[in-house]
Design an enzyme around this catalytic site. Sequence first.
Site, PDB file in Angstrom:
ATOM      1  CD  GLU A   1      -3.360  -0.614   0.197  1.00 22.95           C
ATOM      2  OE1 GLU A   1      -3.170  -0.399  -1.194  1.00 22.95           O
ATOM      3  OE2 GLU A   1      -3.463  -1.650   0.987  1.00 22.95           O
TER       4      GLU A   1
ATOM      5  CG  ASP B   1       1.035   2.851  -6.756  1.00 20.66           C
ATOM      6  OD1 ASP B   1       1.079   3.971  -6.179  1.00 20.66           O
ATOM      7  OD2 ASP B   1      -0.536   3.019  -7.154  1.00 20.66           O
TER       8      ASP B   1
ATOM      9  N   GLY C   1     -16.209   4.981  -3.299  1.00 18.53           N
ATOM     10  CA  GLY C   1     -15.718   5.080  -1.697  1.00 18.53           C
ATOM     11  C   GLY C   1     -15.154   4.273  -0.833  1.00 18.53           C
ATOM     12  CB  ALA C   2     -15.569   0.517  -1.067  1.00 16.81           C
TER      13      ALA C   2
ATOM     14  CG  ASP D   1      -6.027   1.530  -7.619  1.00 14.90           C
ATOM     15  OD1 ASP D   1      -5.709   0.601  -6.726  1.00 14.90           O
ATOM     16  OD2 ASP D   1      -6.531   3.020  -7.483  1.00 14.90           O
TER      17      ASP D   1
HETATM   18  C1  GLA Z   1      -5.304   4.838  -4.653  1.00 14.22           C
HETATM   19  C2  GLA Z   1      -4.014   5.285  -5.535  1.00 14.22           C
HETATM   20  C3  GLA Z   1      -3.083   4.146  -5.705  1.00 14.22           C
HETATM   21  C4  GLA Z   1      -2.344   3.352  -4.633  1.00 14.22           C
HETATM   22  C5  GLA Z   1      -3.504   3.036  -3.354  1.00 14.22           C
HETATM   23  C6  GLA Z   1      -2.193   3.011  -2.338  1.00 14.22           C
HETATM   24  O1  GLA Z   1      -6.191   3.271  -5.027  1.00 14.22           O
HETATM   25  O2  GLA Z   1      -5.385   5.171  -6.651  1.00 14.22           O
HETATM   26  O3  GLA Z   1      -2.107   4.239  -6.304  1.00 14.22           O
HETATM   27  O4  GLA Z   1      -1.372   4.128  -4.365  1.00 14.22           O
HETATM   28  O5  GLA Z   1      -4.012   4.924  -3.643  1.00 14.22           O
HETATM   29  O6  GLA Z   1      -1.788   2.489  -1.827  1.00 14.22           O
END
Ligand code: GLA
Length: 383
Positions: free
Chosen positions: A37, A40, A120-121, A170
């Site tokens: 987390e 990225d 938003g989850a 994502d």
């Molecule tokens: C969001 C961002 C991702 C990543 C996460 C945290 O989802 O879109 O690119 O940085 O937060 O890991």
Amino acid sequence: MNRISSARLATSLFATVFSGRPHALASAPGRVNLIGEHTDYNGGPVLPVALERRTAVAASHADDWLVTSTMDRKVRAIGVGAPLRKAWTDYLVGVARELRAVGAAPAGAHVAVASNLPIGAGLSSSAALTVAAAKALSLLAGRRLTPAQLVDVAYRAEHDQVGVRCGRMDQTIAAHGERGTALLFETAAGALQRVPFAGRLWIVETGVSHKLVGGELNQRRRECEAALALCREWRPDIGHLAELVPGDLDAVARRLPPELVPRVRHIVTETARTREAAAALAQGDLTRLGRLLVEGHESLRVDYQSTVPEADFIVASAVERGAYGARLTGAGWGGAVVVLAPAEREARILAEVGRDFRDRFGRAAEVWSTRASSGVRRESVPV
Ligand code: GLA
């Protein structure tokens, strides 16, 4: 709602609002990040899984741009050249602008969006939307973009157009997800490695919507950039924070202002945990994987300060009730917890977690499960 596919929902919404059948239809999944987390945008690894829940975009040729969705059911005219409005439609405008920049946009379109993903989850409803829209609208323009090109368009739509300073996790999992696998994505090298994962993951929504996530995420990103600039004064060779190793942390603590030290510690320890987690998953060692998830959550709570009390509570309850592990997934400041539990006891464990949550917060948490699913795809228009 989850039983009806988002593609079918988008098609029927399209027929109701615009009449007729769409010329192009595509869908893309949300994601749950197992671990990795905030790494990225710091050059580290991530380990996401594509959800079974998806967002579908149905589109037809038109001279103007009109959009509707199952989220608000209004029909809105969008201007691809006009300023953004701070609405969900900005994501579509961003995609249309970025497709235009690569010569893959239709002149106009009527668009219906349907999703069975919670918004938003922390399950990346935005990348599901941008990747599905990039696919559907480029098909409408007669182009077949590769998954990598779809990632680029969707990433720039969110990052450059909408202005959320996200990384590429994502969009990458939404485009490259594959059934029965998690994806180890080394963001600095751009390398993708599939790790088989046949099991079930449970999602417990905190019910705290992370509306402010753009602001919080952007702030963390600024902190990471400031930390990197300071680290470079001492280690000019460093390209990303994730290149630091745990043995560097003493020097980091001596050289950086105290408020930045825990941010760097999270990135460095999370990078190591994520690689270890991918190895544990590959070996089928779910006990070790679960322990790493819990350590990752602690690091988010203490060092990155991106959790909320509801998520901390769910993680503690899941572990107490016998899960292998659990952690807040996605950007944070609300969102959902991912729980990994032994298959033979998972239903009981999750029922108990749900009860614990209701007793503590006086409301029910949404609890559901998913297996690792597939990435973006063209859908045939249902009859
Ligand atoms: C969001 C961002 C991702 C990543 C996460 C945290 O989802 O879109 O690119 O940085 O937060 O890991």
